[in-house]
Scaffold this motif. Structure first.
Motif, mmCIF file in Angstrom:
data_model
loop_
_atom_site.group_PDB
_atom_site.id
_atom_site.type_symbol
_atom_site.label_atom_id
_atom_site.label_comp_id
_atom_site.label_asym_id
_atom_site.label_seq_id
_atom_site.Cartn_x
_atom_site.Cartn_y
_atom_site.Cartn_z
ATOM 1 N N LEU A 371 0.962 -1.442 7.361
ATOM 2 C CA LEU A 371 0.468 -0.078 7.550
ATOM 3 C C LEU A 371 0.781 0.427 8.953
ATOM 4 C CD1 LEU A 371 -1.190 2.314 6.441
ATOM 5 C CD2 LEU A 371 -3.242 1.176 7.278
ATOM 6 N N GLN A 372 0.620 -0.438 9.953
ATOM 7 C CA GLN A 372 0.891 -0.038 11.335
ATOM 8 C C GLN A 372 2.391 0.091 11.593
ATOM 9 O OE1 GLN A 372 -0.704 -2.749 14.208
ATOM 10 N NE2 GLN A 372 -0.062 -1.547 15.969
ATOM 11 N N THR A 373 3.180 -0.892 11.135
ATOM 12 C CA THR A 373 4.612 -0.901 11.436
ATOM 13 C C THR A 373 5.351 0.207 10.684
ATOM 14 O OG1 THR A 373 4.487 -3.296 11.745
ATOM 15 C CG2 THR A 373 6.668 -2.323 11.445
ATOM 16 N N LEU A 374 5.122 0.307 9.376
ATOM 17 C CA LEU A 374 5.821 1.329 8.585
ATOM 18 C C LEU A 374 5.245 2.711 8.827
ATOM 19 C CD1 LEU A 374 6.344 -0.545 5.206
ATOM 20 C CD2 LEU A 374 7.938 -0.261 7.092
ATOM 21 N N GLY A 375 3.959 2.786 9.205
ATOM 22 C CA GLY A 375 3.380 4.097 9.526
ATOM 23 C C GLY A 375 4.060 4.740 10.714
ATOM 24 N N ALA A 376 4.511 3.922 11.667
ATOM 25 C CA ALA A 376 5.251 4.463 12.813
ATOM 26 C C ALA A 376 6.596 5.036 12.394
ATOM 27 C CB ALA A 376 5.452 3.366 13.858
ATOM 28 N N LYS A 377 7.084 4.627 11.213
ATOM 29 C CA LYS A 377 8.353 5.139 10.696
ATOM 30 C C LYS A 377 8.120 6.177 9.604
ATOM 31 C CE LYS A 377 10.582 0.728 11.689
ATOM 32 N NZ LYS A 377 11.325 1.224 12.845
ATOM 33 N N GLU A 378 6.901 6.756 9.569
ATOM 34 C CA GLU A 378 6.525 7.836 8.649
ATOM 35 C C GLU A 378 6.531 7.382 7.196
ATOM 36 O OE1 GLU A 378 9.321 10.924 9.679
ATOM 37 O OE2 GLU A 378 7.967 11.735 11.190
ATOM 38 N N ILE A 379 6.268 6.090 6.972
ATOM 39 C CA ILE A 379 6.116 5.540 5.624
ATOM 40 C C ILE A 379 4.688 5.014 5.516
ATOM 41 C CG2 ILE A 379 6.907 3.837 3.950
ATOM 42 C CD1 ILE A 379 9.621 3.893 5.349
ATOM 43 N N LYS A 380 3.916 5.587 4.636
ATOM 44 C CA LYS A 380 2.509 5.218 4.511
ATOM 45 C C LYS A 380 2.350 4.093 3.496
ATOM 46 C CE LYS A 380 -2.099 7.182 3.804
ATOM 47 N NZ LYS A 380 -2.867 8.412 3.513
ATOM 48 N N VAL A 381 1.664 3.016 3.897
ATOM 49 C CA VAL A 381 1.442 1.858 3.030
ATOM 50 C C VAL A 381 -0.015 1.881 2.559
ATOM 51 C CG1 VAL A 381 1.387 -0.662 2.905
ATOM 52 C CG2 VAL A 381 3.212 0.500 4.164
ATOM 53 N N TYR A 382 -0.203 1.664 1.265
ATOM 54 C CA TYR A 382 -1.553 1.633 0.705
ATOM 55 C C TYR A 382 -2.053 0.203 0.483
ATOM 56 C CZ TYR A 382 -1.429 6.654 -0.119
ATOM 57 O OH TYR A 382 -1.383 8.018 0.052
ATOM 58 N N ASN A 383 -1.258 -0.622 -0.161
ATOM 59 C CA ASN A 383 -1.696 -1.984 -0.457
ATOM 60 C C ASN A 383 -0.499 -2.921 -0.408
ATOM 61 O OD1 ASN A 383 -4.594 -1.719 -1.187
ATOM 62 N ND2 ASN A 383 -3.778 -0.386 -2.774
ATOM 63 N N ALA A 384 -0.776 -4.150 -0.019
ATOM 64 C CA ALA A 384 0.177 -5.248 -0.160
ATOM 65 C C ALA A 384 -0.553 -6.329 -0.951
ATOM 66 C CB ALA A 384 0.640 -5.766 1.202
ATOM 67 N N LEU A 385 -0.283 -6.406 -2.242
ATOM 68 C CA LEU A 385 -1.037 -7.255 -3.161
ATOM 69 C C LEU A 385 -0.287 -8.560 -3.412
ATOM 70 C CD1 LEU A 385 -2.034 -4.491 -5.737
ATOM 71 C CD2 LEU A 385 -3.358 -5.315 -3.782
ATOM 72 N N ILE A 386 -0.947 -9.697 -3.118
ATOM 73 C CA ILE A 386 -0.386 -11.014 -3.402
ATOM 74 C C ILE A 386 -0.734 -11.360 -4.846
ATOM 75 C CG2 ILE A 386 -0.273 -13.424 -2.720
ATOM 76 C CD1 ILE A 386 0.698 -11.430 -0.624
ATOM 77 N N ARG A 387 0.300 -11.476 -5.677
ATOM 78 C CA ARG A 387 0.052 -11.723 -7.089
ATOM 79 C C ARG A 387 0.180 -13.204 -7.471
ATOM 80 N NH1 ARG A 387 3.759 -7.658 -10.312
ATOM 81 N NH2 ARG A 387 5.340 -8.897 -9.225
ATOM 82 N N HIS A 388 1.093 -13.908 -6.798
ATOM 83 C CA HIS A 388 1.310 -15.314 -7.147
ATOM 84 C C HIS A 388 1.848 -16.042 -5.914
ATOM 85 C CE1 HIS A 388 2.094 -18.847 -9.545
ATOM 86 N NE2 HIS A 388 3.349 -18.861 -9.130
#
Length: 567
Positions: A371-388
């Motif tokens: 969220l912090q790294t990509l937000g600086a590049k104007e890309i908003k992150v909502y979730n990073a879900l670990i599935r397996h």
């Protein structure tokens, strides 16, 4: 003289008929619907150097064309050619390349009207009679932006914009303003429009299956023509993306094979052997894996899904820096995911990825960092879900067995707690039943007391009511007796006064007449019928009966019968 006039008139008529026959038979031609006539004049002033179409009074192909209908031209001095008009259907635009006009400035290829070259303005839907010898017309699809997408505009003409800046008017480069969903008649020779997804998309890393980018599926509207245009635009977009991934995959594979490298994965499979994930509409393949060593030296591989959003306000800047969505994922999102996963993952032990709390903490750390790294590049992150999580068997099995033992112990404890709670529940249920019966008995007792009290109150109310009724009845009887007495006295007094006054009246009336007989006669006369007639009959010789005919009584009763018998 008359003969000369006749000859002149006859000559005029012959000439007129001949002219009509010439015009109608040799000069007439017809231009049908959706057609036009191109006229070539054989006489007149010569064309100027470089001139293609002739003006009025010049020799050559005339610039003006003739529309539908009947026309007359002298075939000796003119030739004509009938061709189709240009029809631009809805959802199409016509790009005009002019062969006539003034020359463009050096380095320019987009022309305004009146200049040679590709016209800046396009022809929208309609019918146009443009001379094909002076204008070349190309009909292409209009730009249709589907719902959930935006059109990023790249200007192809003008001066090059400064590095790192958006292009302004009459500059070449990516424009800051984007096209919202809708239909646009844009000149593709002047502007390139890339249709990009906006809103929430997903990057899914699927372990040995590689990975894929999941975008939104296209939403079809009610307008079939627009659906066709949108499908064509998205097919072009998909073709470019497949070409990008094909080149990217070949480049990565060649690089790894040349270096003899293998993918850091539990199976150790080369990237070329990874089976691509099955795709549906709106999905793209990624040949990427997330694999890293844990803090205690075990190789960990992850399946995850990252949800990110591209905003309409920032999509132009993202496209200017990185390109289309595949390039954004390839150059920005995937490197950050793999880099942060490795950096954060190396801080955790292999056991932490199996136990739920550790994996959840790693997932939160990964989401916050993205969220912090990509937000600086104007890309908003909502979730990073670990599935397996893939953990080596030598560490996974003991941890799983230990976890199973712990879970089994917890299960047994919970079973004991459940049995104890069940016994307590049964005791409480018995107490509740006993208390319920006690409450029911107390309730019946209270109900009986309330009923008896109600009956007592009702009896007292009834007795008081009867007493009040008797008192009211007694008072009513006394009032009725007083009423009868008062009314009797009033009537007697009234009769006494009325009869006394009558007697006084009679006494006064008798006193006025001074003779009772006269008063009686007066009263008799007062009571006679006012309609009664009095006839005085003079009796002559004979009796009354013999003179009835003269009295007028002959028509009455018995007199009439006597008269009848006499006859």
């Amino acid at each position: 003289m008359k003969k000369i006039i006749k000859i002149i008139l006859l000559t005029c008529i012959v000439l007129l008929v001949a002219e009509c026959a010439w015009l109608w038979g040799f000069c007439r031609f017809y231009v049908g619907p959706n057609k036009m006539a191109i006229i070539t004049t054989k006489s007149g002033d010569p064309l100027e150097p470089g001139q293609i179409l002739a003006r009025n009074g010049q020799k050559g192909i005339q610039a003006e064309t003739l529309g539908e209908g009947r026309h007359f031209r002298n075939p000796i001095f003119n030739e004509w050619e009938i061709v189709n008009v240009t029809i631009v259907r809805p959802g199409k635009v016509a790009i005009v390349t002019s062969k006539v006009g003034t020359k463009l400035a050096e380095g320019e290829f987009i022309a305004d009207r009146g200049q040679k070259g590709i016209w800046r303005s396009v022809l929208g839907p309609g019918k146009y009679r443009m001379n094909p010898y002076g204008y070349n017309i190309e009909i292409v699809d209009a730009i249709s932006i589907p719902i959930g997408y935006a059109g990023v505009i790249t200007s192809l003409s003008g001066e090059q914009a400064e590095g790192g800046q958006f292009a302004n008017e009459k500059q070449k480069g990516v424009r800051k303003d984007v096209l919202q969903p809708g239909l646009y008649y844009v000149n593709p020779k002047e502007y390139k429009v890339d249709v990009l997804e906006i809103g929430i998309n997903q990057v899914s890393l699927l372990g040995q299956g590689g990975g894929k980018v999941v975008t939104k599926a296209r939403q079809l509207g009610q307008n079939e023509a627009l659906n066709v245009l949108q499908s064509a635009a998205l097919e072009k977009q998909e073709a470019k993306r497949k070409d990008y991934f094909s080149k990217r995959s070949s480049s990565v594979q060649n690089q790894k094979f040349q270096q003899g490298e293998q993918v850091d994965f539990a199976a150790g499979s080369p990237l070329a052997n990874i089976a691509p994930a099955s795709l549906e509409e709106g999905e793209m393949n990624l040949m990427e894996l997330v694999s890293f060593p844990s803090r205690d030296g075990f190789q960990i591989s992850l399946d995850m899904t990252v949800e990110f959003e591209l905003s309409p306000d920032t999509i132009a800047g993202i496209f200017r820096h990185y390109g289309d969505l595949p390039a954004v994922v390839d150059k920005i999102i995937m490197p950050q995911i793999t880099s942060i996963s490795r950096n954060k993952g190396s801080e955790y032990r292999a056991k932490d990825f199996i136990v739920g709390e550790g994996r959840e903490k790693f997932q939160d750390d990964l989401t916050a960092s993205l969220l912090q790294t990509l937000g600086a590049k104007e890309i908003k992150v909502y979730n990073a879900l670990i599935r397996h999580v893939e953990v080596p068997d030598e560490i996974r099995e003991p941890i799983q067995q230990a976890s199973i033992a712990i879970e089994q112990d917890l299960t047994n404890k919970e079973r004991q707690n459940t049995a104890r709670k069940q016994a307590e529940l049964n005791t409480e249920l018995s107490l509740i039943q006993q208390r319920g019966e006690q409450v029911m008995q107390e309730t019946e007792k209270i109900k009986a007391e309330i009923a008896a009290d109600l009956e007592k109150q009702v009896a007292e109310i009834q007795a008081q009511t009867l007493k009040k009724a008797a008192e009211i009845k007694k008072k009513t009887a006394a009032i009725a007796a007083d009423k009868v007495r008062v009314l009797g006295q009033a009537k007697a007094s009234a009769l006494q006064k009325i009869d006394g006054e009558r007697a006084n009246g009679l006494k006064l009336k008798t006193a006025v007449f001074n003779d009772p007989i006269a008063y009686v006669q007066w009263r008799f006369a007062e009571t006679l019928n006012p309609n009664m007639k009095l006839n005085i009959i003079h009796a002559g010789d004979g009796t009354l009966w013999t003179d009835l005919e003269n009295t007028g009584f002959a028509e009455l009763g018995g007199a009439k019968q006597l008269t009848t018998r006499k006859k």
